[in-house]
Design a protein around this motif. Structure first.
Motif, PDB file in Angstrom:
ATOM      1  N   PRO A   1       1.692  -9.104  -2.189  1.00  0.00           N
ATOM      2  CA  PRO A   1       2.964  -8.366  -2.943  1.00  0.00           C
ATOM      3  C   PRO A   1       3.548  -7.337  -2.152  1.00  0.00           C
ATOM      4  CG  PRO A   1       0.828  -6.737  -4.133  1.00  0.00           C
ATOM      5  CD  PRO A   1       0.337  -7.997  -2.890  1.00  0.00           C
ATOM      6  N   ALA A   2       5.307  -7.943  -2.111  1.00  0.00           N
ATOM      7  CA  ALA A   2       5.909  -7.246  -0.852  1.00  0.00           C
ATOM      8  C   ALA A   2       5.443  -6.051  -1.180  1.00  0.00           C
ATOM      9  CB  ALA A   2       7.315  -7.435  -1.678  1.00  0.00           C
ATOM     10  N   SER A   3       5.204  -4.942  -2.287  1.00  0.00           N
ATOM     11  CA  SER A   3       5.124  -3.428  -2.250  1.00  0.00           C
ATOM     12  C   SER A   3       3.217  -3.290  -0.435  1.00  0.00           C
ATOM     13  CB  SER A   3       4.264  -2.979  -3.278  1.00  0.00           C
ATOM     14  OG  SER A   3       3.066  -3.215  -3.647  1.00  0.00           O
ATOM     15  N   LEU A   4       2.825  -4.438  -0.201  1.00  0.00           N
ATOM     16  CA  LEU A   4       1.822  -4.653   0.669  1.00  0.00           C
ATOM     17  C   LEU A   4       1.928  -4.641   1.746  1.00  0.00           C
ATOM     18  CD1 LEU A   4      -1.432  -5.454  -0.646  1.00  0.00           C
ATOM     19  CD2 LEU A   4      -0.734  -3.009  -1.332  1.00  0.00           C
ATOM     20  N   ASN A   5       3.525  -5.037   1.675  1.00  0.00           N
ATOM     21  CA  ASN A   5       3.225  -6.430   2.926  1.00  0.00           C
ATOM     22  C   ASN A   5       4.793  -5.784   4.019  1.00  0.00           C
ATOM     23  OD1 ASN A   5       2.047  -7.912   2.506  1.00  0.00           O
ATOM     24  ND2 ASN A   5       3.150  -9.562   1.286  1.00  0.00           N
ATOM     25  N   GLY A   6       4.688  -4.305   3.707  1.00  0.00           N
ATOM     26  CA  GLY A   6       6.304  -4.422   4.693  1.00  0.00           C
ATOM     27  C   GLY A   6       6.324  -3.238   5.973  1.00  0.00           C
TER      28      GLY A   6
ATOM     29  N   SER B   1      -3.112  -2.706   5.177  1.00  0.00           N
ATOM     30  CA  SER B   1      -2.681  -2.181   4.064  1.00  0.00           C
ATOM     31  C   SER B   1      -4.117  -1.647   3.274  1.00  0.00           C
ATOM     32  CB  SER B   1      -2.149  -2.855   3.028  1.00  0.00           C
ATOM     33  OG  SER B   1      -2.741  -4.175   2.473  1.00  0.00           O
TER      34      SER B   1
END
Length: 199
Positions: free
Chosen positions: A194-199, A168
């Motif tokens: 943030p969760a948005s970067l950890n997919g 990311s």
């Protein structure tokens, strides 16, 4: 007691982004008077040559000189006057690039880490670069240390192979912010950000 072997300098890739990926799954070992504390690296960020976000971008200073050592040395700095950050120098001496260790999965010495952090929750002991430095009692006294040999702080490996590694953008920077230079173990609860970067 778990037996680790030091990560040798010859095992370190000579490219900063490759080193950031290679360090995922390796182990940070801290030897303290009360025992060993260690954690598996689950998140890193690369700061490459010509990177405006890197501390070596403008050249050597008294603070960042350890970043310009040969690969595998500790560069420890104080961020915002609050938190220490552990980095690994990454390319040939004089270049000034490095890898920030952003998060660990605690392995050994968890009671020591809990005491150092003043919290109980396992997930939060070393989730983020400031937290992991506090958990392992890392400060400027360790700056410049050779991490490829046993000592108060060193890098190790075992037979573990990390799960899928994600990429990311890096966290908390404004310059060169769109580069995919952050690496992390997908679905690890110990990864920061943030969760948005950890997919």
């Amino acid at each position: 007691m778990v037996i680790y072997r030091p990560l040798t300098r010859s095992e370190l890739p000579d490219d900063t982004a490759s080193l950031a990926r290679t360090l995922i799954g390796k182990i940070v070992v801290r030897e303290l008077p009360e025992g060993i504390a260690s954690g598996r690296i689950v998140e890193t960020e690369a700061y490459v040559t010509g990177d405006a976000a890197g501390h070596g971008y403008r050249g050597t200073t008294p603070r960042n000189r350890s970043l310009f050592l040969e690969p595998g040395h500790a560069y420890v700095y104080l961020a915002y006057g609050i938190s220490y950050m552990l980095n690994v120098s990454s390319e040939m001496a004089g270049v000034g690039t490095g890898v920030l260790i952003r998060a660990l999965e605690p392995l050994e010495g968890i009671p020591i880490m809990r005491l150092n952090r003043g919290i109980e929750r396992l997930r939060d002991l070393a989730r983020g670069p400031g937290r992991l430095a506090q958990a392992l009692r890392i400060d400027r006294s360790l700056d410049g240390l050779d991490l490829c040999r046993k000592g108060p702080l060193w890098l190790a490996r075992d037979d573990h192979e990390p799960d899928e590694i994600g990429e990311s953008v890096r966290i908390g920077i404004s310059k060169d912010a769109d580069r995919l230079l952050r690496f992390y173990v997908r679905k690890s609860p110990f990864v920061s950000g943030p969760a948005s970067l950890n997919g």
